[in-house]
Design a protein around this motif. Structure first.
Motif, mmCIF file in Angstrom:
data_model
loop_
_atom_site.group_PDB
_atom_site.id
_atom_site.type_symbol
_atom_site.label_atom_id
_atom_site.label_comp_id
_atom_site.label_asym_id
_atom_site.label_seq_id
_atom_site.Cartn_x
_atom_site.Cartn_y
_atom_site.Cartn_z
ATOM 1 N N GLY A 142 0.795 -1.226 0.000
ATOM 2 C CA GLY A 142 0.000 0.000 0.000
ATOM 3 C C GLY A 142 0.824 1.270 0.000
ATOM 4 N N TRP A 143 2.130 1.162 -0.277
ATOM 5 C CA TRP A 143 2.979 2.356 -0.270
ATOM 6 C C TRP A 143 3.382 2.801 -1.673
ATOM 7 N N ALA A 144 2.716 2.233 -2.665
ATOM 8 C CA ALA A 144 2.848 2.690 -4.049
ATOM 9 C C ALA A 144 1.569 2.296 -4.768
ATOM 10 N N ILE A 145 1.201 3.083 -5.780
ATOM 11 C CA ILE A 145 0.030 2.742 -6.569
ATOM 12 C C ILE A 145 0.484 2.122 -7.890
ATOM 13 N N ALA A 146 -0.433 1.406 -8.521
ATOM 14 C CA ALA A 146 -0.147 0.860 -9.843
ATOM 15 C C ALA A 146 0.025 2.009 -10.823
ATOM 16 N N GLU A 171 -2.890 11.387 -5.725
ATOM 17 C CA GLU A 171 -2.049 10.449 -6.458
ATOM 18 C C GLU A 171 -0.718 11.134 -6.758
ATOM 19 N N PRO A 172 0.388 10.392 -6.639
ATOM 20 C CA PRO A 172 1.708 11.034 -6.751
ATOM 21 C C PRO A 172 1.898 11.888 -7.998
ATOM 22 N N HIS A 173 1.384 11.430 -9.159
ATOM 23 C CA HIS A 173 1.584 12.241 -10.366
ATOM 24 C C HIS A 173 0.785 13.540 -10.302
ATOM 25 N N ASP A 174 -0.391 13.504 -9.631
ATOM 26 C CA ASP A 174 -1.156 14.747 -9.434
ATOM 27 C C ASP A 174 -0.427 15.683 -8.467
ATOM 28 N N TRP A 175 0.167 15.112 -7.424
ATOM 29 C CA TRP A 175 0.897 15.914 -6.449
ATOM 30 C C TRP A 175 2.098 16.589 -7.110
ATOM 31 N N ARG A 176 2.818 15.838 -7.957
ATOM 32 C CA ARG A 176 3.966 16.420 -8.655
ATOM 33 C C ARG A 176 3.538 17.573 -9.554
ATOM 34 N N GLU A 177 2.422 17.369 -10.247
ATOM 35 C CA GLU A 177 1.954 18.388 -11.181
ATOM 36 C C GLU A 177 1.534 19.655 -10.448
#
Length: 205
Positions: A142-146, A171-177
């Motif tokens: 649960g510490w990474a998403i697909a 979601e990490p890519h949303d956070w980065r953006e």
């Protein structure tokens, strides 16, 4: 009473091919050989790279082996400075994702294989430590998403409220953006790898 007899057709030898037909066949043969040579040349560019050694864990999906920085393929973990929310409180999910990967490795030598690189020059790798698939294990914990792969493992982690699924998170890519990172990283799972391989094979010099 009369009988009717039918004649069996006699065997006719094949007609010799015309000069034009032979030239077309020769041309097709030359084209096929040329395509095979081109394919072999392109496949040389898709050589799998393997690197192994003691790992420096940068965050929940990135490690360094010697001089090679590796982005774990098919998963996306919270960024190191990312904050998530659980039980009405914020918590450092990015740091916990890194700690999870450190625990999975447990000081064992890590080996990673891959042939693609992301836009930052990192090797997209499938990594193992002590026989354990680290990419898969991070999603299961649960510490990474697909992120192009491991959707079944993500569904199990989500239903079990493991890791970040116990609360809410970007979601990490949303956070980065949303944190001034203009370059959006595309997914890099199995289907993306097949697409990249086909593009690499048929891309001309």
């Amino acid at each position: 009473m009369s009988r009717s007899w039918s004649r069996r057709p006699r065997y006719a030898p094949p007609r010799p091919r015309s000069l034009w037909r032979r030239l077309v066949d020769y041309a097709l043969t030359v084209i096929a050989l040329g395509l095979l040579i081109l394919l072999a040349a392109r496949l040389d560019r898709i050589e799998t790279r393997k690197t192994e050694g003691a790992a420096v864990v940068n965050d929940g999906d990135t490690i360094t082996l010697g001089t090679e920085r590796i982005r774990m393929r098919g998963i996306d973990a919270p960024e190191y400075s990312q904050i998530c929310r659980r039980d009405g409180a914020d918590y450092p999910c990015g740091k916990l994702a890194r700690q999870s990967l450190v625990r999975l490795i447990s000081g064992k030598p890590v080996s990673c294989t891959g042939w693609q690189r992301d836009r930052y020059g990192r090797l997209l790798g499938d990594c193992k430590a002590g026989g354990k698939d680290l990419n898969r294990a991070q999603v299961e914990a649960g510490w990474a998403i697909a992120y192009g792969d491991f959707e079944i493992e993500e569904a199990a982690a989500r239903s079990g409220k493991a890791g970040i699924w116990a609360g809410t998170f970007d979601e990490p890519h949303d956070w980065r953006e949303s944190h001034d990172r203009k370059v959006v990283e595309r997914k890099h799972g199995t289907l993306a790898s097949i697409g990249d391989a086909l593009r690499e094979i048929f891309r001309f010099w």
